[in-house]
Design a protein around this motif. Structure first.
Motif, PDB file in Angstrom:
ATOM      1  N   TYR A  49      -5.689  16.037  -3.949  1.00  0.00           N
ATOM      2  CA  TYR A  49      -4.810  16.011  -5.456  1.00  0.00           C
ATOM      3  C   TYR A  49      -5.933  14.864  -5.932  1.00  0.00           C
ATOM      4  CZ  TYR A  49      -1.381  15.365  -1.508  1.00  0.00           C
ATOM      5  OH  TYR A  49      -0.274  15.767  -0.892  1.00  0.00           O
ATOM      6  N   ARG A  69      -0.957  10.464  -4.361  1.00  0.00           N
ATOM      7  CA  ARG A  69      -1.337  12.164  -4.639  1.00  0.00           C
ATOM      8  C   ARG A  69      -1.731  11.999  -6.281  1.00  0.00           C
ATOM      9  NH1 ARG A  69       2.602  10.914  -0.706  1.00  0.00           N
ATOM     10  NH2 ARG A  69       2.532  11.760   1.182  1.00  0.00           N
ATOM     11  N   ARG A 119       1.058  -1.184   0.020  1.00  0.00           N
ATOM     12  CA  ARG A 119      -0.268   0.072  -0.101  1.00  0.00           C
ATOM     13  C   ARG A 119       0.566   0.986  -0.220  1.00  0.00           C
ATOM     14  NH1 ARG A 119      -0.174   3.729   2.444  1.00  0.00           N
ATOM     15  NH2 ARG A 119       1.039   2.708   3.885  1.00  0.00           N
ATOM     16  N   ARG A 120       0.915   1.859  -1.136  1.00  0.00           N
ATOM     17  CA  ARG A 120       1.353   3.814  -1.008  1.00  0.00           C
ATOM     18  C   ARG A 120      -0.038   4.735  -0.931  1.00  0.00           C
ATOM     19  NH1 ARG A 120       4.679   0.774   0.525  1.00  0.00           N
ATOM     20  NH2 ARG A 120       4.551   2.532   1.960  1.00  0.00           N
ATOM     21  N   SER A 121       0.965   5.740  -0.510  1.00  0.00           N
ATOM     22  CA  SER A 121      -0.185   7.089  -0.111  1.00  0.00           C
ATOM     23  C   SER A 121       0.061   7.797  -1.797  1.00  0.00           C
ATOM     24  CB  SER A 121       0.579   8.100   0.315  1.00  0.00           C
ATOM     25  OG  SER A 121       0.852   7.611   1.915  1.00  0.00           O
ATOM     26  N   CYS A 156      -4.477   8.447   0.156  1.00  0.00           N
ATOM     27  CA  CYS A 156      -4.352   8.981   0.978  1.00  0.00           C
ATOM     28  C   CYS A 156      -4.329   9.102   2.402  1.00  0.00           C
ATOM     29  CB  CYS A 156      -3.670   9.837   0.385  1.00  0.00           C
ATOM     30  SG  CYS A 156      -1.905  10.893   1.277  1.00  0.00           S
ATOM     31  N   TRP A 157      -3.409   9.493   3.449  1.00  0.00           N
ATOM     32  CA  TRP A 157      -4.567  10.072   4.705  1.00  0.00           C
ATOM     33  C   TRP A 157      -3.838  11.376   4.452  1.00  0.00           C
ATOM     34  CZ3 TRP A 157      -2.943   7.922   9.971  1.00  0.00           C
ATOM     35  CH2 TRP A 157      -4.055   8.768  11.451  1.00  0.00           C
ATOM     36  N   ILE A 158      -5.124  12.281   4.439  1.00  0.00           N
ATOM     37  CA  ILE A 158      -5.156  13.407   4.629  1.00  0.00           C
ATOM     38  C   ILE A 158      -5.303  14.310   6.279  1.00  0.00           C
ATOM     39  CG2 ILE A 158      -6.185  16.006   3.803  1.00  0.00           C
ATOM     40  CD1 ILE A 158      -4.751  14.176   1.000  1.00  0.00           C
ATOM     41  N   HIS A 159      -4.645  15.257   6.654  1.00  0.00           N
ATOM     42  CA  HIS A 159      -4.380  16.155   7.770  1.00  0.00           C
ATOM     43  C   HIS A 159      -5.373  16.650   8.191  1.00  0.00           C
ATOM     44  CE1 HIS A 159      -2.742  15.599  11.736  1.00  0.00           C
ATOM     45  NE2 HIS A 159      -2.087  16.629  11.684  1.00  0.00           N
ATOM     46  N   ARG A 160      -5.416  17.926   9.336  1.00  0.00           N
ATOM     47  CA  ARG A 160      -5.712  18.379   9.715  1.00  0.00           C
ATOM     48  C   ARG A 160      -8.019  18.327   9.592  1.00  0.00           C
ATOM     49  NH1 ARG A 160      -1.758  19.451   6.295  1.00  0.00           N
ATOM     50  NH2 ARG A 160      -3.472  18.477   4.846  1.00  0.00           N
TER      51      ARG A 160
HETATM   52  C1  LIG Z   1      -0.705  11.370  10.666  1.00  0.00           C
HETATM   53  C2  LIG Z   1      -1.032  11.568   9.290  1.00  0.00           C
HETATM   54  C3  LIG Z   1      -0.554  12.728   8.703  1.00  0.00           C
HETATM   55  C4  LIG Z   1      -0.815  12.503   7.015  1.00  0.00           C
HETATM   56  N1  LIG Z   1      -1.237  13.484   6.510  1.00  0.00           N
HETATM   57  C5  LIG Z   1      -0.796  13.947   4.981  1.00  0.00           C
HETATM   58  C6  LIG Z   1      -1.452  15.003   4.496  1.00  0.00           C
HETATM   59  O1  LIG Z   1      -1.643  15.932   5.299  1.00  0.00           O
HETATM   60  N2  LIG Z   1      -1.126  15.167   2.850  1.00  0.00           N
HETATM   61  C7  LIG Z   1      -0.562  14.260   2.415  1.00  0.00           C
HETATM   62  O2  LIG Z   1      -0.379  13.905   1.026  1.00  0.00           O
HETATM   63  N3  LIG Z   1      -0.298  12.999   2.776  1.00  0.00           N
HETATM   64  C8  LIG Z   1      -0.139  12.859   4.219  1.00  0.00           C
HETATM   65  N4  LIG Z   1      -0.027  11.626   4.891  1.00  0.00           N
HETATM   66  C9  LIG Z   1       0.889  10.640   3.979  1.00  0.00           C
HETATM   67  C10 LIG Z   1       2.294  10.785   4.614  1.00  0.00           C
HETATM   68  O3  LIG Z   1       2.775  11.734   3.604  1.00  0.00           O
HETATM   69  C11 LIG Z   1       2.847   8.756   3.769  1.00  0.00           C
HETATM   70  O4  LIG Z   1       2.154   8.703   4.507  1.00  0.00           O
HETATM   71  C12 LIG Z   1       4.162   8.925   3.986  1.00  0.00           C
HETATM   72  O5  LIG Z   1       5.307   9.812   3.570  1.00  0.00           O
HETATM   73  C13 LIG Z   1       4.685   8.105   3.506  1.00  0.00           C
HETATM   74  O6  LIG Z   1       4.630   7.215   2.167  1.00  0.00           O
HETATM   75  P1  LIG Z   1       3.301   6.390   2.395  1.00  0.00           P
HETATM   76  O7  LIG Z   1       2.257   5.723   2.679  1.00  0.00           O
HETATM   77  O8  LIG Z   1       2.913   5.499   0.531  1.00  0.00           O
HETATM   78  O9  LIG Z   1       3.865   4.739   2.699  1.00  0.00           O
HETATM   79  C14 LIG Z   1       0.253  11.595   6.365  1.00  0.00           C
HETATM   80  C15 LIG Z   1       0.370  10.054   7.032  1.00  0.00           C
HETATM   81  C16 LIG Z   1      -0.007  10.452   8.183  1.00  0.00           C
HETATM   82  C17 LIG Z   1       0.470   9.316   9.592  1.00  0.00           C
END
Ligand SMILES: Cc1cc2nc3c(=O)[nH]c(=O)nc-3n(C[C@H](O)[C@H](O)[C@H](O)COP(=O)(O)O)c2cc1C
Length: 174
Positions: free
Chosen positions: A78, A15, A11-13, A118-122
């Motif tokens: 994104y 964007r 799994r990857r984030s 993708c996890w998005i914060h805020r």
């Molecule tokens: C607490 C947390 C907050 C994150 N917030 C963002 C975000 O706002 N925008 C974003 O593009 N990615 C966000 N991410 C994704 C991370 O950047 C990403 O998981 C990390 O770079 C590793 O990449 P991968 O998920 O492909 O392993 C967040 C991840 C976590 C755990």
């Protein structure tokens, strides 16, 4: 490799997303994965708000953009068509842990179902605004909730590679 292990490792984030809509059944399955996450004392406190309505999705993206301090025109989602927010009651002391785990499970479920996420914060900042609270009301959620995080999902338009794992982070006592 075992299927679950494969999903955990691969799994990857994502964007960059295609405009294609995500079928409602898949959104429901992903939400189900979040609802089945472990929770402190088994209390199942996290609530999940899944948004597929474009207008609301765009409004959440804009609130998120403002919370992040980005210029107008940037989409912190994104281009993903679906955003899922996780919140917990403000008076629950394990909200961050519970909510984060629910998000983690949903990210894995999205991957397992052939979608990107993708996890998005805020979420905290967004759902502290009056506009954010109005969106929760529209979803039928009333009360004092703390935004823990969001995930966006959609069909991936890129195939990101994992960063190498940093050495020296795992310890074993045999
Ligand atoms: C607490 C947390 C907050 C994150 N917030 C963002 C975000 O706002 N925008 C974003 O593009 N990615 C966000 N991410 C994704 C991370 O950047 C990403 O998981 C990390 O770079 C590793 O990449 P991968 O998920 O492909 O392993 C967040 C991840 C976590 C755990």
């Amino acid at each position: 490799m075992n299927e679950v292990m494969d999903a955990l490792v691969n799994r990857r984030s994502v964007r960059k997303y295609k405009a294609e809509a995500v079928p409602e059944e898949l959104v429901k399955e992903i939400v189900e994965a979040g609802l089945y996450a472990p929770s402190g004392m088994g209390y199942q406190k996290p609530v999940i708000v899944a948004v597929t309505d474009k207008e609301t999705r765009d409004e959440l993206s804009d609130l998120n953009r403002k919370a992040g301090g980005w210029k107008e025109g940037f989409d912190p989602f994104y281009g993903a068509p679906v955003v899922i927010s996780v919140l917990t009651p403000k008076d629950w002391d394990k909200g961050v842990e519970d909510g984060s785990l629910a998000i983690g499970q949903m990210l894995l479920a999205a991957h397992a179902l052939g979608l990107g996420g993708c996890w998005i914060h805020r979420a905290k900042e967004v759902f502290e605004t009056e506009e954010g609270k109005e969106i929760l009301k529209k979803a039928g959620l009333e009360g004092e909730y703390l935004g823990i995080g969001n995930l966006v999902i959609g069909y991936a338009d890129q195939q990101p590679k994992a960063a190498p794992r940093k050495a020296g982070r795992a310890f074993f006592i045999k």
